[in-house]
Structures are given as C-alpha cells and as structure tokens.
Design a protein around this motif. Structure first.
Motif, mmCIF file in Angstrom:
data_model
loop_
_atom_site.group_PDB
_atom_site.id
_atom_site.type_symbol
_atom_site.label_atom_id
_atom_site.label_comp_id
_atom_site.label_asym_id
_atom_site.label_seq_id
_atom_site.Cartn_x
_atom_site.Cartn_y
_atom_site.Cartn_z
ATOM 1 N N MET A 1 6.390 -19.557 6.721
ATOM 2 C CA MET A 1 5.472 -18.535 6.269
ATOM 3 C C MET A 1 6.253 -17.507 5.459
ATOM 4 O O MET A 1 7.331 -17.075 5.855
ATOM 5 N N LYS A 2 5.683 -17.112 4.336
ATOM 6 C CA LYS A 2 6.292 -16.097 3.487
ATOM 7 C C LYS A 2 5.369 -14.894 3.420
ATOM 8 O O LYS A 2 4.145 -15.040 3.517
ATOM 9 N N GLY A 3 5.971 -13.713 3.254
ATOM 10 C CA GLY A 3 5.173 -12.511 3.138
ATOM 11 C C GLY A 3 5.806 -11.518 2.191
ATOM 12 O O GLY A 3 6.994 -11.604 1.866
ATOM 13 N N HIS A 4 4.986 -10.571 1.747
ATOM 14 C CA HIS A 4 5.438 -9.528 0.821
ATOM 15 C C HIS A 4 4.707 -8.232 1.156
ATOM 16 O O HIS A 4 3.498 -8.236 1.376
ATOM 17 N N LEU A 5 5.451 -7.142 1.211
ATOM 18 C CA LEU A 5 4.894 -5.803 1.427
ATOM 19 C C LEU A 5 5.468 -4.886 0.358
ATOM 20 O O LEU A 5 6.592 -5.097 -0.099
ATOM 21 N N SER A 6 4.723 -3.839 -0.024
ATOM 22 C CA SER A 6 5.282 -2.881 -0.977
ATOM 23 C C SER A 6 4.669 -1.495 -0.773
ATOM 24 O O SER A 6 3.603 -1.353 -0.171
ATOM 25 N N HIS A 7 5.394 -0.517 -1.283
ATOM 26 C CA HIS A 7 4.969 0.872 -1.170
ATOM 27 C C HIS A 7 5.528 1.645 -2.356
ATOM 28 O O HIS A 7 6.689 1.470 -2.719
ATOM 29 N N ARG B 1 14.413 -9.547 2.841
ATOM 30 C CA ARG B 1 15.017 -8.951 1.647
ATOM 31 C C ARG B 1 14.202 -7.726 1.243
ATOM 32 O O ARG B 1 12.970 -7.771 1.234
ATOM 33 N N HIS B 2 14.905 -6.646 0.912
ATOM 34 C CA HIS B 2 14.180 -5.489 0.403
ATOM 35 C C HIS B 2 14.683 -5.099 -0.973
ATOM 36 O O HIS B 2 15.827 -5.346 -1.333
ATOM 37 N N ARG B 3 13.755 -4.535 -1.738
ATOM 38 C CA ARG B 3 14.045 -4.071 -3.092
ATOM 39 C C ARG B 3 13.665 -2.609 -3.211
ATOM 40 O O ARG B 3 12.651 -2.180 -2.661
ATOM 41 N N LEU B 4 14.473 -1.907 -3.952
ATOM 42 C CA LEU B 4 14.173 -0.529 -4.322
ATOM 43 C C LEU B 4 14.258 -0.457 -5.841
ATOM 44 O O LEU B 4 15.284 -0.816 -6.417
ATOM 45 N N GLN B 5 13.176 -0.051 -6.468
ATOM 46 C CA GLN B 5 13.182 0.073 -7.920
ATOM 47 C C GLN B 5 12.710 1.472 -8.288
ATOM 48 O O GLN B 5 11.718 1.968 -7.750
ATOM 49 N N ILE B 6 13.436 2.095 -9.200
ATOM 50 C CA ILE B 6 13.102 3.429 -9.670
ATOM 51 C C ILE B 6 12.445 3.273 -11.040
ATOM 52 O O ILE B 6 13.076 2.788 -11.989
ATOM 53 N N ILE B 7 11.193 3.664 -11.125
ATOM 54 C CA ILE B 7 10.399 3.486 -12.340
ATOM 55 C C ILE B 7 10.135 4.858 -12.954
ATOM 56 O O ILE B 7 9.635 5.762 -12.277
ATOM 57 N N GLU B 8 10.466 4.993 -14.228
ATOM 58 C CA GLU B 8 10.222 6.263 -14.925
ATOM 59 C C GLU B 8 8.735 6.406 -15.177
ATOM 60 O O GLU B 8 8.112 5.555 -15.802
ATOM 61 N N LYS B 9 8.153 7.491 -14.655
ATOM 62 C CA LYS B 9 6.735 7.769 -14.903
ATOM 63 C C LYS B 9 6.619 8.584 -16.185
ATOM 64 O O LYS B 9 5.837 8.282 -17.057
ATOM 65 N N ASP B 10 7.406 9.653 -16.247
ATOM 66 C CA ASP B 10 7.546 10.463 -17.456
ATOM 67 C C ASP B 10 8.916 11.133 -17.387
ATOM 68 O O ASP B 10 9.709 10.809 -16.503
ATOM 69 N N VAL B 11 9.191 12.057 -18.281
ATOM 70 C CA VAL B 11 10.519 12.662 -18.356
ATOM 71 C C VAL B 11 10.913 13.377 -17.062
ATOM 72 O O VAL B 11 12.085 13.383 -16.683
ATOM 73 N N ILE C 1 8.696 6.908 -9.946
ATOM 74 C CA ILE C 1 8.106 6.233 -8.793
ATOM 75 C C ILE C 1 9.217 5.421 -8.132
ATOM 76 O O ILE C 1 9.949 4.695 -8.809
ATOM 77 N N ILE C 2 9.331 5.570 -6.820
ATOM 78 C CA ILE C 2 10.241 4.735 -6.059
ATOM 79 C C ILE C 2 9.390 3.607 -5.489
ATOM 80 O O ILE C 2 8.537 3.841 -4.631
ATOM 81 N N ARG C 3 9.588 2.416 -6.003
ATOM 82 C CA ARG C 3 8.839 1.251 -5.519
ATOM 83 C C ARG C 3 9.723 0.495 -4.532
ATOM 84 O O ARG C 3 10.780 -0.018 -4.894
ATOM 85 N N SER C 4 9.282 0.439 -3.297
ATOM 86 C CA SER C 4 9.990 -0.277 -2.241
ATOM 87 C C SER C 4 9.192 -1.525 -1.911
ATOM 88 O O SER C 4 7.964 -1.471 -1.838
ATOM 89 N N SER C 5 9.891 -2.637 -1.710
ATOM 90 C CA SER C 5 9.183 -3.845 -1.311
ATOM 91 C C SER C 5 10.053 -4.669 -0.370
ATOM 92 O O SER C 5 11.275 -4.544 -0.351
ATOM 93 N N VAL C 6 9.378 -5.479 0.410
ATOM 94 C CA VAL C 6 10.029 -6.374 1.360
ATOM 95 C C VAL C 6 9.454 -7.773 1.157
ATOM 96 O O VAL C 6 8.235 -7.938 1.053
#
Length: 160
Positions: A1-7, A101-111, A115-120
C-alpha cells in the motif's frame, strides 16, 4: 500500500530567506532549540547538511512520534528549493512502514512571502494497512509554525 499526505504553510518571509534555513542542518538544530518540548533533541550523526547527511531525532515522552528516528537527506535541489529525506531507522520504520519519505519545498508566492509545502510518501505492506493511519503531517505543521514565527520575527526586526 502506498500513501501520500501534504500540507502548505504560508509565511510572510521571502523564499530565499526560508530556504537558507530549511536547506541544511540548521533546520533540525533550530527546531530542537525552539520546539524542544515537542521535537526533543537532534544529533548530526554524519555529514554537513548535504545529500547523505544523517540526523537522529530523539522525541520526548508524549512527542509526535515514539522514541527516536534517523533520517538521511536524499535530495537537495537549490533551484527548486526542495529537500527530501527518508527515515532509515527507528520511528515509522520500526512500526512497520517499508518507506517513509518526506519533502520540504519552499515556493515563492511573491517577493515578500512564500509557501512551505511539506509532504510525506509512504509504503506499507497491505497486511499492515491499519498502521497507515499513523502517517501524519502534524510534526511538519508544528515545525513550520514554530520556524515560521521565528523567521517572521527575525525578518521583521531586520527590516525595520
């Protein structure tokens, strides 16, 4: 079974400033300092913050995860501001997950904000699927809120 969560967590600090902290070993050290009662202690077992670095997190009683876990940084992409790590010992691996496995991605919204996107992503044997409910975004929500408040205060005070 595989799963994915994000915030996603919105922070009113430029993406480059957030990435400077989230990129390497400053993040777990700062998290342990600011959130010691929730996240416990952090030890750098191996490495300097790049790919292959191994971090040991020891949670306090009643923390977001039982005991301890070791995670290894498996990907750091400065262009995408993306960091991946896998639990290699303890934590979710000890309770039966094959992959966590977890990921942290920093997404530029504006100057001025990002957004800090966290996922598992996780994998677990179908016979243990009832354990899948233990996969959670709670530690990342706590982490992002705590680090976010710290960075916002620091950013505001250095720009006033």
């Amino acid at each position: 079974m595989k799963g994915h969560l994000s915030h996603d967590y919105l922070i009113e600090v430029p993406a480059a400033v957030v990435w400077d902290v989230y990129r390497g070993i400053e993040l777990p050290k700062l998290a342990a300092q600011l959130l010691r009662d929730v996240l416990g202690s952090v030890e750098v077992v191996h490495g300097d913050g790049g790919v292959g670095t191994i971090i040991k997190l020891t949670y306090p009683p009643g923390g977001p995860s039982p005991g301890y876990m070791k995670e290894m940084y498996t990907k750091i992409d400065d262009e995408q501001r993306l960091k991946e790590a896998e639990i290699i010992e303890g934590g979710f691996i000890d309770v039966g997950f094959d992959l966590y496995r977890h990921r942290l991605q920093i997404i530029e919204k504006d100057v001025q904000s990002s957004i800090i996107r966290s996922s598992v992503d996780y994998e677990i044997d179908d016979k243990l699927q009832e354990l899948a409910s233990q996969a959670t975004m709670k530690p990342f929500q706590v982490l992002n809120e705590g680090i976010g408040k710290y960075l916002k205060q620091k950013w505001d005070s250095s720009n006033n």
